[in-house]
Design a protein around this motif. Structure first.
Motif, PDB file in Angstrom:
ATOM      1  N   PHE A  11       0.839  -1.064  -0.206  1.00 12.54           N
ATOM      2  CA  PHE A  11      -0.033  -0.036  -0.039  1.00 12.54           C
ATOM      3  C   PHE A  11       0.833   1.196  -0.027  1.00 12.54           C
ATOM      4  CE2 PHE A  11      -3.000  -2.970   1.724  1.00 12.54           C
ATOM      5  CZ  PHE A  11      -4.063  -2.878   0.981  1.00 12.54           C
ATOM      6  N   PRO A  12       0.731   2.232  -0.869  1.00 18.17           N
ATOM      7  CA  PRO A  12       1.571   3.432  -0.842  1.00 18.17           C
ATOM      8  C   PRO A  12       0.987   4.368   0.145  1.00 18.17           C
ATOM      9  CG  PRO A  12      -0.094   3.627  -2.602  1.00 18.17           C
ATOM     10  CD  PRO A  12      -0.316   2.099  -2.148  1.00 18.17           C
ATOM     11  N   VAL A  13       1.394   4.218   1.461  1.00 19.22           N
ATOM     12  CA  VAL A  13       0.652   4.807   2.504  1.00 19.22           C
ATOM     13  C   VAL A  13       1.086   6.153   2.533  1.00 19.22           C
ATOM     14  CG1 VAL A  13       0.632   4.693   5.190  1.00 19.22           C
ATOM     15  CG2 VAL A  13       0.884   2.700   3.825  1.00 19.22           C
ATOM     16  N   GLU A  14       2.566   6.513   2.001  1.00 22.52           N
ATOM     17  CA  GLU A  14       2.678   8.008   2.171  1.00 22.52           C
ATOM     18  C   GLU A  14       1.770   8.758   1.307  1.00 22.52           C
ATOM     19  OE1 GLU A  14       6.806   8.875   1.389  1.00 22.52           O
ATOM     20  OE2 GLU A  14       7.379   7.432   3.153  1.00 22.52           O
ATOM     21  N   ALA A  15       1.640   8.082  -0.066  1.00 25.32           N
ATOM     22  CA  ALA A  15       0.738   8.780  -0.705  1.00 25.32           C
ATOM     23  C   ALA A  15      -0.891   9.050  -0.327  1.00 25.32           C
ATOM     24  CB  ALA A  15       0.643   8.227  -2.279  1.00 25.32           C
ATOM     25  N   PHE A  16      -1.340   8.134   0.318  1.00 28.80           N
ATOM     26  CA  PHE A  16      -2.502   7.911   1.037  1.00 28.80           C
ATOM     27  C   PHE A  16      -2.832   9.155   1.962  1.00 28.80           C
ATOM     28  CE2 PHE A  16      -3.560   2.989   0.929  1.00 28.80           C
ATOM     29  CZ  PHE A  16      -3.514   3.214  -0.700  1.00 28.80           C
ATOM     30  N   GLU A  17      -1.642   9.453   2.774  1.00 30.68           N
ATOM     31  CA  GLU A  17      -1.786  10.334   3.735  1.00 30.68           C
ATOM     32  C   GLU A  17      -2.076  11.863   3.049  1.00 30.68           C
ATOM     33  OE1 GLU A  17      -1.480  10.369   6.908  1.00 30.68           O
ATOM     34  OE2 GLU A  17      -0.416   8.388   7.262  1.00 30.68           O
ATOM     35  N   ARG A  18      -1.818  11.872   1.508  1.00 35.57           N
ATOM     36  CA  ARG A  18      -2.059  13.380   0.745  1.00 35.57           C
ATOM     37  C   ARG A  18      -3.510  13.130   0.378  1.00 35.57           C
ATOM     38  NH1 ARG A  18       3.301  12.339  -0.398  1.00 35.57           N
ATOM     39  NH2 ARG A  18       2.563  11.417  -2.333  1.00 35.57           N
ATOM     40  N   GLN A  19      -4.025  12.158   0.524  1.00 37.39           N
ATOM     41  CA  GLN A  19      -5.522  12.160  -0.131  1.00 37.39           C
ATOM     42  C   GLN A  19      -6.707  12.432   0.873  1.00 37.39           C
ATOM     43  OE1 GLN A  19      -5.827  11.126  -3.551  1.00 37.39           O
ATOM     44  NE2 GLN A  19      -3.741  11.281  -3.634  1.00 37.39           N
ATOM     45  N   ARG A  20      -7.641  13.002   0.293  1.00 37.14           N
ATOM     46  CA  ARG A  20      -8.893  13.307   1.416  1.00 37.14           C
ATOM     47  C   ARG A  20      -9.624  11.738   1.446  1.00 37.14           C
ATOM     48  NH1 ARG A  20     -13.969  17.025  -0.173  1.00 37.14           N
ATOM     49  NH2 ARG A  20     -15.526  15.795   1.196  1.00 37.14           N
ATOM     50  N   THR A  21      -9.880  11.268   2.597  1.00 37.63           N
ATOM     51  CA  THR A  21     -10.502  10.060   2.870  1.00 37.63           C
ATOM     52  C   THR A  21     -12.048  10.209   2.851  1.00 37.63           C
ATOM     53  OG1 THR A  21      -9.697  10.332   4.996  1.00 37.63           O
ATOM     54  CG2 THR A  21      -8.472   8.746   4.011  1.00 37.63           C
ATOM     55  N   ILE A 285     -10.158   2.925   1.563  1.00 32.54           N
ATOM     56  CA  ILE A 285      -9.221   3.294   2.484  1.00 32.54           C
ATOM     57  C   ILE A 285      -9.960   4.600   3.141  1.00 32.54           C
ATOM     58  CG2 ILE A 285      -6.696   4.553   2.853  1.00 32.54           C
ATOM     59  CD1 ILE A 285      -6.916   1.818   1.501  1.00 32.54           C
ATOM     60  N   SER A 286      -9.850   4.492   4.563  1.00 32.02           N
ATOM     61  CA  SER A 286     -10.398   5.613   5.439  1.00 32.02           C
ATOM     62  C   SER A 286      -9.586   6.021   6.704  1.00 32.02           C
ATOM     63  CB  SER A 286     -11.788   4.795   6.103  1.00 32.02           C
ATOM     64  OG  SER A 286     -12.385   5.401   6.985  1.00 32.02           O
ATOM     65  N   ARG A 287     -10.349   6.842   7.465  1.00 29.51           N
ATOM     66  CA  ARG A 287      -9.384   7.268   8.512  1.00 29.51           C
ATOM     67  C   ARG A 287     -10.067   6.959   9.533  1.00 29.51           C
ATOM     68  NH1 ARG A 287      -4.612  10.192   8.247  1.00 29.51           N
ATOM     69  NH2 ARG A 287      -4.518  11.066   6.222  1.00 29.51           N
ATOM     70  N   VAL A 288      -9.256   6.979  10.784  1.00 30.82           N
ATOM     71  CA  VAL A 288     -10.188   6.828  12.248  1.00 30.82           C
ATOM     72  C   VAL A 288     -10.459   8.138  12.704  1.00 30.82           C
ATOM     73  CG1 VAL A 288      -9.979   6.029  14.581  1.00 30.82           C
ATOM     74  CG2 VAL A 288      -8.855   4.738  12.739  1.00 30.82           C
ATOM     75  N   LEU A 289     -11.789   8.368  12.622  1.00 31.08           N
ATOM     76  CA  LEU A 289     -12.047   9.812  13.625  1.00 31.08           C
ATOM     77  C   LEU A 289     -11.999   9.851  14.994  1.00 31.08           C
ATOM     78  CD1 LEU A 289     -15.258  10.717  11.457  1.00 31.08           C
ATOM     79  CD2 LEU A 289     -12.933  11.607  11.146  1.00 31.08           C
ATOM     80  N   TYR A 290     -12.562   8.763  15.658  1.00 33.48           N
ATOM     81  CA  TYR A 290     -12.567   8.662  17.012  1.00 33.48           C
ATOM     82  C   TYR A 290     -12.430   7.241  17.393  1.00 33.48           C
ATOM     83  CZ  TYR A 290     -14.721  13.193  16.371  1.00 33.48           C
ATOM     84  OH  TYR A 290     -15.046  14.421  15.819  1.00 33.48           O
ATOM     85  N   VAL A 291     -11.896   6.935  18.483  1.00 40.67           N
ATOM     86  CA  VAL A 291     -11.966   5.618  19.199  1.00 40.67           C
ATOM     87  C   VAL A 291     -12.610   5.645  20.539  1.00 40.67           C
ATOM     88  CG1 VAL A 291     -10.742   3.638  20.210  1.00 40.67           C
ATOM     89  CG2 VAL A 291      -9.426   4.977  18.403  1.00 40.67           C
ATOM     90  N   LYS A 292     -14.002   4.931  20.557  1.00 41.57           N
ATOM     91  CA  LYS A 292     -14.945   5.416  21.585  1.00 41.57           C
ATOM     92  C   LYS A 292     -14.955   4.107  22.899  1.00 41.57           C
ATOM     93  CE  LYS A 292     -20.106   5.887  21.701  1.00 41.57           C
ATOM     94  NZ  LYS A 292     -21.110   6.558  20.976  1.00 41.57           N
ATOM     95  N   LEU A 324      -3.267   0.261   8.620  1.00 46.12           N
ATOM     96  CA  LEU A 324      -2.090   0.525   7.877  1.00 46.12           C
ATOM     97  C   LEU A 324      -1.151   1.572   8.443  1.00 46.12           C
ATOM     98  CD1 LEU A 324      -3.692   1.397   4.048  1.00 46.12           C
ATOM     99  CD2 LEU A 324      -2.967  -0.871   5.300  1.00 46.12           C
ATOM    100  N   THR A 325      -1.635   2.046   9.573  1.00 42.85           N
ATOM    101  CA  THR A 325      -0.565   3.303  10.300  1.00 42.85           C
ATOM    102  C   THR A 325      -0.064   2.510  11.592  1.00 42.85           C
ATOM    103  OG1 THR A 325      -2.143   4.841   9.600  1.00 42.85           O
ATOM    104  CG2 THR A 325      -0.533   5.393  11.423  1.00 42.85           C
ATOM    105  N   ALA A 326      -0.821   1.699  12.422  1.00 42.78           N
ATOM    106  CA  ALA A 326      -0.353   1.006  13.292  1.00 42.78           C
ATOM    107  C   ALA A 326      -0.153  -0.615  13.028  1.00 42.78           C
ATOM    108  CB  ALA A 326      -1.150   1.256  14.603  1.00 42.78           C
ATOM    109  N   VAL A 327       0.933  -1.047  12.795  1.00 40.37           N
ATOM    110  CA  VAL A 327       1.207  -2.409  12.444  1.00 40.37           C
ATOM    111  C   VAL A 327       1.552  -3.238  13.642  1.00 40.37           C
ATOM    112  CG1 VAL A 327       1.213  -2.216  10.000  1.00 40.37           C
ATOM    113  CG2 VAL A 327       3.304  -1.815  11.375  1.00 40.37           C
TER     114      VAL A 327
END
Ligand code: LLP
Length: 389
Positions: A11-21, A285-292, A324-327
């Motif tokens: 996964f091109p994780v660095e490139a993902f960081e620049r994308q809007r999820t 590909i999605s981003r975590v908003l919150y951990v509840k 993809l961030t915490a492995v």
């Protein structure tokens, strides 16, 4: 706890960081590999074969252009899909237009474009196609979709070949419908069409389909009726639990099963796979908003929801979920949910993930088929974008 791969390899994780999820990520190497393997295995059958890719699985213009470029045809179910396929460069002669409810404007569009075949699902539809072709001064090539009453042993919402389903002409009515098609002056009866369901893993229902088709071919040969094409539909399943080990669908066995057919000289075999072509190449590909932390549960709340990928909410479908961030680190059990105001907006219960934090990137795997194409804007949400590598 279930063993989930702890890697973001590939996964091109660095490139993902620049994308809007959220967005759909498509791995074109996987798609190209899948198309090459599909063409290789299909070419082993002793008859001329055409794969009509089922556009409903994913109509992303870039993917369609790649698939058309590999020489596949298109299986279409609406005027919008016909337009998308033309735009992507599919050849009209390699297009089949299916669906139980074709509107008049859609039939006219199909006739104008010169689609290779209308897969007809009822007598009134056959009559309307004939009347519209007469008005336009042309002849419509048609195949009759037969409902063979075969249970594909898949989810009840995606079983299509049993007598209870709305699809196709019941096999016992086929003789009258064939006779009618042969008498209508503006239709040309070119073949028979079948499709028994989707996400089919046990190939035995396809063997039953071959037996049914062989019996029909014997019967019609004895009546002096020759079909130019036999279309066996789609439905081959993919491995949602282990996409890295089984990125490639089992094309070898799938096409091998159809070697049991006894096609006649000059007859062509058509297929309509969708999921098996594009399923593995896509991830949401999605981003975590919150951990509840609730009383009994820990929720990972994503910025992707059922509007982006509805399969879990609609069919209780399972998509492998990876952080993809915490492995590293021990697994925790999380309920992974979306932001939509519906209790069914849940991607997984008790999903094992490393300790997960706000901002982590999450992949929902094997989402190339029936993901982006089924997205909606419920809750006035934006449709997910796409990113290719
Ligand atoms: N041909 C016909 C006539 C179909 O109705 C379908 C799928 C296909 C071919 C392609 O089937 P595939 O090879 O993709 O299994 N949304 C559901 C799947 C619905 C399938 C509808 N028809 C899901 O997400 O599982």
């Amino acid at each position: 706890m279930e063993n989930v791969p702890r890697t973001n390899k590939g996964f091109p994780v660095e490139a993902f960081e620049r994308q809007r999820t959220p967005f759909y990520y498509y791995d074109l190497d996987i798609l190209h590999g899948t198309l090459a393997e599909l063409n290789r295995c299909m070419a082993r059958l002793p008859w001329p074969c055409t794969m009509h890719y089922a556009v409903k699985a994913n109509a992303n213009p870039r993917l369609l252009a790649e698939i058309a470029g590999h020489g596949l045809g298109a299986d279409l179910v609406s005027g919008g899909e016909i337009q998308a396929a033309i735009h992507a460069g599919f050849k009209p002669a390699l297009m089949a237009y299916s669906g139980v409810g074709k509107a008049d404007w859609e039939i006219r569009l199909g006739l104008e474009c010169g689609v290779g075949c209308f897969n007809v699902e009822s007598v009134p539809e056959l009559e309307v196609i004939s009347a519209l072709a007469a008005e336009m001064g042309c002849t419509a090539p048609v195949a009759i979709r037969v409902n063979p009453d075969i249970d594909a042993h898949t989810h009840r919402y995606i079983t299509t070949g049993t007598a209870q389903s709305k699809f196709g002409i019941p096999i016992e009515q086929l003789p009258q419908v064939v006779d009618l098609a042969l008498t209508l002056p503006h239709v040309h009866l070119s073949g028979l069409h079948f499709h028994i369901g989707s996400q089919i893993i046990d190939l035995q229902p396809y063997e039953m389909l071959c037996d049914t088709i062989n019996a029909l071919l014997d019967h019609y040969e004895s009546r002096g009726i020759h079909f130019e094409t036999i279309n066996v539909g789609g439905g081959l399943g993919i491995d949602y639990s282990d996409p890295d080990c089984h990125a490639m669908p089992d094309f070898e066995h799938y096409f091998g099963t159809f070697a049991h057919l006894r096609l006649r000289d000059g007859q062509q075999l058509h297929f309509e796979l969708g999921r098996a072509v594009v399923g593995a190449c896509g991830s949401l590909i999605s981003r975590v908003l919150y951990v509840k932390h609730s009383r009994d549960k820990q929720f990972v709340i994503l910025d992707a929801g059922m509007t982006d990928l509805i399969r879990p909410a609609l069919y209780e479908a399972h998509h492998l979920i990876q952080n993809l961030t915490a492995v590293d680190g021990a697994s925790q059990a999380y309920d992974v949910v979306g932001p939509v105001c519906e209790s069914s907006d849940v991607f997984a219960h008790d999903c094992p993930l490393p300790v997960t934090r706000r901002g982590d990137l999450i992949a929902l795997r094997s989402a190339g088929a029936y993901g982006e194409s089924m997205a909606s804007s419920y809750n006035q949400r934006s449709l997910p974008g796409s990113y290719f590598a």
